[in-house]
Scaffold this motif. Structure first.
Motif, PDB file in Angstrom:
ATOM      1  N   GLU A 228       0.398   3.952  -2.766  1.00  0.00           N
ATOM      2  CA  GLU A 228      -0.862   4.691  -2.677  1.00  0.00           C
ATOM      3  C   GLU A 228      -0.810   5.731  -1.546  1.00  0.00           C
ATOM      4  OE1 GLU A 228      -5.278   3.041  -2.853  1.00  0.00           O
ATOM      5  OE2 GLU A 228      -3.763   1.455  -3.029  1.00  0.00           O
ATOM      6  N   ARG A 229      -0.091   5.378  -0.478  1.00  0.00           N
ATOM      7  CA  ARG A 229      -0.086   6.249   0.700  1.00  0.00           C
ATOM      8  C   ARG A 229       0.842   7.459   0.526  1.00  0.00           C
ATOM      9  NH1 ARG A 229       2.748   6.135   6.009  1.00  0.00           N
ATOM     10  NH2 ARG A 229       1.418   7.374   7.369  1.00  0.00           N
TER      11      ARG A 229
ATOM     12  N   TRP B  20       0.816  -1.226   0.000  1.00  0.00           N
ATOM     13  CA  TRP B  20       0.000   0.000   0.000  1.00  0.00           C
ATOM     14  C   TRP B  20       0.848   1.274   0.000  1.00  0.00           C
ATOM     15  CZ3 TRP B  20       1.986   1.588   4.542  1.00  0.00           C
ATOM     16  CH2 TRP B  20       2.271   0.629   5.528  1.00  0.00           C
ATOM     17  N   SER B  21       2.179   1.101   0.021  1.00  0.00           N
ATOM     18  CA  SER B  21       3.052   2.264   0.177  1.00  0.00           C
ATOM     19  C   SER B  21       2.898   3.283  -0.964  1.00  0.00           C
ATOM     20  CB  SER B  21       4.507   1.789   0.273  1.00  0.00           C
ATOM     21  OG  SER B  21       5.371   2.878   0.230  1.00  0.00           O
TER      22      SER B  21
END
Ligand code: GTB
Length: 215
Positions: A130-131, A127-128
């Motif tokens: 996207e974050r 998810w990195s």
């Protein structure tokens, strides 16, 4: 009384001035106080002798006679409070400069540190990607607000103060990110800080410890 600070025996940044002893060195240079440096390894920072000075096992620390301090905010406030050059004499202007020290540490530095954690500790998470834009936008939001305040002034509130020293130190950590370049006026503000002879001396002193061997 002799002032002794601690710094990394070998800073992970290889002398780019990003470890927090640089801001303490800078403050001491601004007020013309000589100081000694005790270099500590990562292992030594977690041992009882260092933990007695810094409960969280970090650098920098500050010793002067019977006094031992940790946290750069407290250290730089102590230096600025006891020596002329970093806080104005006028009581209200002094209170505002101290406010800017807190703003740098409590409002501007946290999203910058969050980005570093996201990159270094979470960069491999699915998810990195996207974050990261969300984290970086939180920095941009603060920089926009800071830019709105600074306008075309050289410093945050009149003459250069400990508030500027702290704010420039915090913003310097963004230099390699490209985000600071999106705000040319803030980049120029940081450059003004870096151009100060006291900063130059502080930077050179930490580089002398950390410079990678030539060749
Ligand atoms: N809030 C404290 C303060 O302001 O004094 C934070 C102190 C702190 O984070 N110290 C760091 C430390 O001792 C060094 S400066 N870390 C070791 C540990 O926690 O075990 C942070 C830092 C480290 C490395 C880089 N770098 O390589 O670019 C930049 C900044």
């Amino acid at each position: 009384m002799t002032i002794t600070i601690t710094a990394f025996e070998r800073s992970p940044d290889g002398g780019r001035g990003l470890a927090r002893d640089t801001r303490v060195r800078w403050a001491l240079e601004e007020v013309g106080q000589p100081y000694k440096v005790r270099l500590v390894s990562f292992e030594a920072m977690k041992e009882p002798a260092h933990l007695a000075l810094h409960p969280f096992g970090q650098i920098p620390t500050y010793e002067e006679g019977d006094l031992a301090l940790f946290e750069t905010g407290a250290i730089i406030f102590h230096i600025a409070n006891h020596h002329a050059g970093l806080l104005p004499d006028d009581a209200n202007a002094r209170a505002r400069a101290i406010t800017w020290m807190f703003a740098a540490l409590n409002t501007v530095e946290p999203p910058i540190l969050e980005r570093e954690s996201a990159r270094l500790l979470e960069g491999d998470k699915p998810w990195s990607k996207e974050r990261m834009p969300l984290v970086e936008d939180r920095i941009r939001n603060r920089l926009n607000q800071l830019f709105d305040h600074l306008g075309d002034a050289d410093w945050l509130d009149g003459a250069f103060s400990a508030g500027d020293l702290m704010m420039v130190s915090v913003l310097l950590r963004l230099k390699s990110s490209g985000i600071l370049d999106e705000f040319p006026d803030l980049a120029a503000y940081v450059s003004r800080g870096e151009a100060r002879p006291a900063y130059q001396r502080a930077f050179a002193a930490q580089l002398a410890v950390n410079k990678p061997p030539a060749g």
